[in-house]
Design an enzyme around this catalytic site. Structure first.
Site, PDB file in Angstrom:
ATOM      1  N   LYS A   1       0.841  -1.205   0.000  1.00  0.00           N
ATOM      2  CA  LYS A   1       0.000   0.000   0.000  1.00  0.00           C
ATOM      3  C   LYS A   1       0.873   1.252   0.000  1.00  0.00           C
ATOM      4  O   LYS A   1       0.611   2.214  -0.711  1.00  0.00           O
ATOM      5  CB  LYS A   1      -0.940  -0.017   1.219  1.00  0.00           C
ATOM      6  CG  LYS A   1      -2.074  -1.024   1.076  1.00  0.00           C
ATOM      7  CD  LYS A   1      -2.806  -1.311   2.382  1.00  0.00           C
ATOM      8  CE  LYS A   1      -3.838  -2.434   2.154  1.00  0.00           C
ATOM      9  NZ  LYS A   1      -4.460  -2.921   3.396  1.00  0.00           N
TER      10      LYS A   1
ATOM     11  N   GLN B   1      -4.298  -1.523   9.714  1.00  0.00           N
ATOM     12  CA  GLN B   1      -4.252  -2.858   9.116  1.00  0.00           C
ATOM     13  C   GLN B   1      -4.844  -3.885  10.079  1.00  0.00           C
ATOM     14  O   GLN B   1      -4.399  -4.002  11.219  1.00  0.00           O
ATOM     15  CB  GLN B   1      -2.798  -3.211   8.746  1.00  0.00           C
ATOM     16  CG  GLN B   1      -2.647  -4.508   7.980  1.00  0.00           C
ATOM     17  CD  GLN B   1      -3.262  -4.452   6.578  1.00  0.00           C
ATOM     18  OE1 GLN B   1      -3.135  -3.451   5.864  1.00  0.00           O
ATOM     19  NE2 GLN B   1      -3.936  -5.516   6.179  1.00  0.00           N
TER      20      GLN B   1
ATOM     21  N   ASP C   1     -10.598   3.345   4.519  1.00  0.00           N
ATOM     22  CA  ASP C   1     -10.919   1.922   4.403  1.00  0.00           C
ATOM     23  C   ASP C   1     -12.435   1.703   4.432  1.00  0.00           C
ATOM     24  O   ASP C   1     -12.911   0.627   4.082  1.00  0.00           O
ATOM     25  CB  ASP C   1     -10.270   1.177   5.580  1.00  0.00           C
ATOM     26  CG  ASP C   1      -9.552  -0.078   5.153  1.00  0.00           C
ATOM     27  OD1 ASP C   1      -9.480  -0.322   3.935  1.00  0.00           O
ATOM     28  OD2 ASP C   1      -9.067  -0.808   6.033  1.00  0.00           O
TER      29      ASP C   1
END
Ligand code: NDP
Length: 292
Positions: free
Chosen positions: A60, A104, A127
């Site tokens: 990412k 994450q 997200d």
């Protein structure tokens, strides 16, 4: 681009996520340059030493740099307490130079992700996984959409997979993938008729065989076989399973490509699209915050 689609040996259109992700990276780079190269910051937070999570975060970061974003990374040890993780995330929430925050998941055992995610305001929640972002998605309000199901939608758009009036089956009902996928496919303007299948679904083969579109997000290695697939259907594989034979998806690619009309490769399908959409969400976040 209809004539230039790459096809599988069996003639299915290959829904190439790497290619579309690369196109997104180039578009973002151009867009950010045209804005005068402002610093658009994506902050990633990694807790503990989970190897796949480390790889995902690194990827990412790398793609964010390629897209002209300014990545920032916060790493906490496996032993970090709930309070330490929440404090680290709060610092990013309070920092006006940070536009998107990605924690994450999964967090190490013993840490509760909910209060951590709850600290992230909708504009910075690139997200799209917090309860406020999910609520916005359900209510049709502006906000960030979870990256994996959004990536599936972008792939279908890009390759001209028709959705209006079509039957779609989503296998898996997690809040990360399956549930938002159902909402996106059933949205006005997309207009698929959606069935949500899960581990208690009886006759999964029959249910899937009715579908024009199958999104497999169960995490069960190669569970979708040629028997599940109506000839000509589009099959999008989200699952990732680590087996002795390596990383495999939910779809038995070799068998299914012979009957499907379109199919994602694994790897190289939905995975890269998750990252592409994360990067797009980050620029959108900077816009929402009035930073660009
Ligand atoms: P979860 O484990 O949270 O959810 C799995 C879902 O699949 C559950 O709803 C479960 O049903 C259902 N399921 C499990 N077994 C079966 C079965 N035999 N038949 C039908 N349904 C079944 O997983 P996630 O949603 O978080 O992830 C799904 C997969 O996608 C994983 O492999 C994950 O690694 C991968 N993934 C890939 C990403 C990408 O970028 N490509 C990003 C995120 C995840 P029930 O609810 O009844 O238990």
């Amino acid at each position: 681009m209809s004539d230039e689609h790459e096809r599988t040996a069996g003639g299915a259109i290959l829904l190439d996520g790497n290619r579309l992700r690369d196109e997104i990276v180039v578009q973002l780079r151009d867009e950010i340059a045209a804005l005068g190269s402002p610093k658009v910051c994506l902050a990633t937070v990694l807790v503990g030493g989970d190897k796949p999570s480390q790889i995902y975060v690194r990827m990412k970061q790398r793609k964010a740099e390629e897209a002209g974003l300014a990545p920032r990374h916060v790493e906490l040890p496996e032993t970090a307490t709930q309070a330490e993780v929440e404090t680290a995330v709060q610092a990013l929430v309070d920092d006006p130079d940070v536009h998107g925050i990605l924690v994450q998941l999964p967090l190490p055992d013993g840490l509760d992700p909910e209060p951590v995610l709850a600290r992230i305001p909708p504009a910075k929640d690139v997200d799209g996984l917090t309860e406020r972002s999910m609520g916005r998605l359900v209510r049709g309000l502006p906000g960030h959409v979870p990256c994996t199901p959004l990536g599936v939608m972008r792939l279908m758009e890009r390759y001209g997979i028709e959705t209006a009036g079509k039957r779609a089956v989503v296998v898996g009902r997690s809040t990360l993938v399956g549930l938002p996928q159902v909402l996106l496919l059933g949205r006005k303007g997309v207009d698929a008729t959606v069935t949500l299948a899960h581990s208690r679904t009886s006759d999964l083969v029959e249910v899937c065989r009715e579908a024009d579109i199958i999104v497999a997000a169960a995490g069960q290695a190669r569970m979708i076989t040629a028997d599940h697939v109506k000839p000509g259907a589009a099959v999008l594989d989200v699952g990732v399973s680590r087996t002795e034979a390596g990383i495999v998806g939910d779809v038995d690619f070799d068998a299914v490509q012979a009957v499907a009309g379109a199919i994602t490769p694994m790897p190289g399908g939905t995975g890269p699209m998750t990252i592409g959409c994360l990067l797009q969400n980050t620029l959108a976040a900077a816009r929402m915050l009035g930073a660009v």
